[in-house]
Design a protein around this motif. Sequence first.
Motif, PDB file in Angstrom:
ATOM      1  N   ILE A  54      45.186  27.503  29.215  1.00 26.89           N
ATOM      2  CA  ILE A  54      43.834  28.041  29.377  1.00 26.89           C
ATOM      3  C   ILE A  54      43.842  29.202  30.349  1.00 26.89           C
ATOM      4  N   ALA A  55      44.654  29.105  31.396  1.00 25.00           N
ATOM      5  CA  ALA A  55      44.731  30.174  32.392  1.00 25.00           C
ATOM      6  C   ALA A  55      46.092  30.133  33.063  1.00 25.00           C
ATOM      7  N   ASP A  56      46.609  31.305  33.378  1.00 26.53           N
ATOM      8  CA  ASP A  56      47.860  31.441  34.137  1.00 26.53           C
ATOM      9  C   ASP A  56      47.829  32.838  34.751  1.00 26.53           C
ATOM     10  N   LEU A  57      47.256  32.924  35.942  1.00 27.87           N
ATOM     11  CA  LEU A  57      47.023  34.243  36.518  1.00 27.87           C
ATOM     12  C   LEU A  57      47.062  34.224  38.034  1.00 27.87           C
ATOM     13  N   ASP A  58      47.479  35.360  38.584  1.00 31.55           N
ATOM     14  CA  ASP A  58      47.407  35.569  40.026  1.00 31.55           C
ATOM     15  C   ASP A  58      45.970  35.922  40.384  1.00 31.55           C
ATOM     16  N   LEU A  59      45.577  35.545  41.602  1.00 27.78           N
ATOM     17  CA  LEU A  59      44.193  35.719  42.020  1.00 27.78           C
ATOM     18  C   LEU A  59      44.098  36.565  43.278  1.00 27.78           C
ATOM     19  N   VAL A  60      42.971  37.200  43.420  1.00 25.22           N
ATOM     20  CA  VAL A  60      42.602  37.849  44.681  1.00 25.22           C
ATOM     21  C   VAL A  60      41.371  37.113  45.181  1.00 25.22           C
ATOM     22  N   LEU A  61      41.562  36.312  46.218  1.00 28.41           N
ATOM     23  CA  LEU A  61      40.474  35.497  46.740  1.00 28.41           C
ATOM     24  C   LEU A  61      39.966  36.093  48.043  1.00 28.41           C
ATOM     25  N   GLU A  62      38.651  36.127  48.193  1.00 23.32           N
ATOM     26  CA  GLU A  62      38.034  36.718  49.373  1.00 23.32           C
ATOM     27  C   GLU A  62      37.940  35.681  50.494  1.00 23.32           C
ATOM     28  N   ASP A  63      37.152  36.005  51.517  1.00 26.42           N
ATOM     29  CA  ASP A  63      37.017  35.108  52.663  1.00 26.42           C
ATOM     30  C   ASP A  63      36.434  33.762  52.260  1.00 26.42           C
ATOM     31  N   ASN A  64      35.546  33.774  51.267  1.00 25.13           N
ATOM     32  CA  ASN A  64      34.963  32.522  50.781  1.00 25.13           C
ATOM     33  C   ASN A  64      35.854  31.933  49.686  1.00 25.13           C
ATOM     34  N   MET A  65      37.155  31.841  49.974  1.00 24.13           N
ATOM     35  CA  MET A  65      38.175  31.478  48.994  1.00 24.13           C
ATOM     36  C   MET A  65      37.881  30.147  48.306  1.00 24.13           C
ATOM     37  N   ARG A  66      37.617  29.105  49.088  1.00 23.62           N
ATOM     38  CA  ARG A  66      37.449  27.790  48.482  1.00 23.62           C
ATOM     39  C   ARG A  66      36.176  27.716  47.636  1.00 23.62           C
ATOM     40  N   GLU A  67      35.127  28.377  48.069  1.00 24.55           N
ATOM     41  CA  GLU A  67      33.915  28.404  47.253  1.00 24.55           C
ATOM     42  C   GLU A  67      34.182  29.125  45.938  1.00 24.55           C
ATOM     43  N   ASP A  68      34.929  30.200  45.988  1.00 24.32           N
ATOM     44  CA  ASP A  68      35.308  30.935  44.782  1.00 24.32           C
ATOM     45  C   ASP A  68      36.101  30.039  43.841  1.00 24.32           C
ATOM     46  N   MET A  69      37.032  29.259  44.394  1.00 25.64           N
ATOM     47  CA  MET A  69      37.845  28.371  43.558  1.00 25.64           C
ATOM     48  C   MET A  69      36.983  27.314  42.873  1.00 25.64           C
ATOM     49  N   LEU A  70      36.059  26.731  43.608  1.00 24.54           N
ATOM     50  CA  LEU A  70      35.232  25.689  43.028  1.00 24.54           C
ATOM     51  C   LEU A  70      34.312  26.244  41.943  1.00 24.54           C
ATOM     52  N   GLU A  71      33.791  27.442  42.165  1.00 30.02           N
ATOM     53  CA  GLU A  71      32.970  28.086  41.125  1.00 30.02           C
ATOM     54  C   GLU A  71      33.802  28.328  39.869  1.00 30.02           C
TER      55      GLU A  71
END
Length: 400
Positions: A54-71
């Motif tokens: 379904i997904a296999d990708l590198d990410l650029v996560l901001e300061d709100n990293m964990r919130e971004d992951m959960l979204e």
Amino acid sequence: MNGSILALNAGSSSLKFRLYEVHGEQFSLILRGQFDGLNSNPHLAVKEASGKEIADLDLVLEDNMREDMLERIFEIIKPYTVNNPLRAVGHRILHGGARFSAPVLLDDAIVDYLETLVPMGPLHQPANLASVKLFRKIRPELPQIACFDTAFHVNIDPRAARYPIPRQYSDKGYRRYGFHGLSYTYIAGRLREISEYLSRKRSVVAHLGSGSSLCAMRNGKAVDTTMGMTPLGGLMMGTRSGTIDPGLVLALIETEGLSPADLKHMLYYDSGLVGVSGISPDLRVLLASDDPRAAQAVELFVFSATREIAAMAASMEGMDSLVFSAGIGENSALMRTMICDRLAWMGVTLDEEANAKNAAIISAPESRIEVRIIPTDEEVILAKQTALVIGEGAHGDAAA
């Protein structure tokens, strides 16, 4: 209950999640995903149960990293929950202290209590609770269930639980708690499924990975375990020291001038395999190296594991079976050989061909102690415990 359960296993540098479809007592894996490299190079991989990517990708996560992951998780699972609504999220929580011996529906008071246990699990507890808080912020209507890694060990032999320190401190809850309880819960269940007779035997379960521990188990219940009040004790690990002389800690403070913060970092991050080898915390890297320091680290890991296996056997006054599990235990035939060779005096004899094939039973027919490999599955235990709380309206049991 019917619907879907999201099982979340949050670590300091990774976040695993699985979505299960639940119909009564039947649990079907729908998809699995993992965020890795959260402290360096974030990466997301997601697959359906069938293996479809379904997904296999590198990410650029901001300061709100964990919130971004959960979204992102909610976006990924949304198509799979249209016909099977998401009923709850089950969180792996490292430490439940003396208060909880069962999964519990989280509320503000419980989250506040779990915050007080952060000093007992500085690597894991903050990450566990961060995900809880963010889920409660993003989806406040969705029940959040805490499933505790300590719960399996709550009723170990009182002599194993107690430290020989002044009673005024043990009365405050300074005791051996033990960890990897979700893994041991799964293994205990698998032993019962294989054979009730096997479940009644005196078994030492070796959960060997970057974090390692042992559990002495009989009748499906814990008798003793190697980790203590924190997940720092017991076996030598990837970056953690395991149990060391308290006098060494005092000497490092008094003679070397290390502060409590320095000691915490050294014992959690700079010790174990990486500390001894100076190369890597990964056994695969060390086994492939011709550096003598790598060999010394591997030998010390084996020595630590076998010494503690014997200690677990002593706690049960004997041992009938040895079970290997987790990343190293399930996948490294060489490490299993090295450990079992040092246990020959106890009557352990490996079938080398079965061991090389990662067979279910790897002991030879003449071995006095049966040796097995049982792959663990912490996430399905998260899902089952979560469904139990939602289905029964349970709020956790206070430990006796």
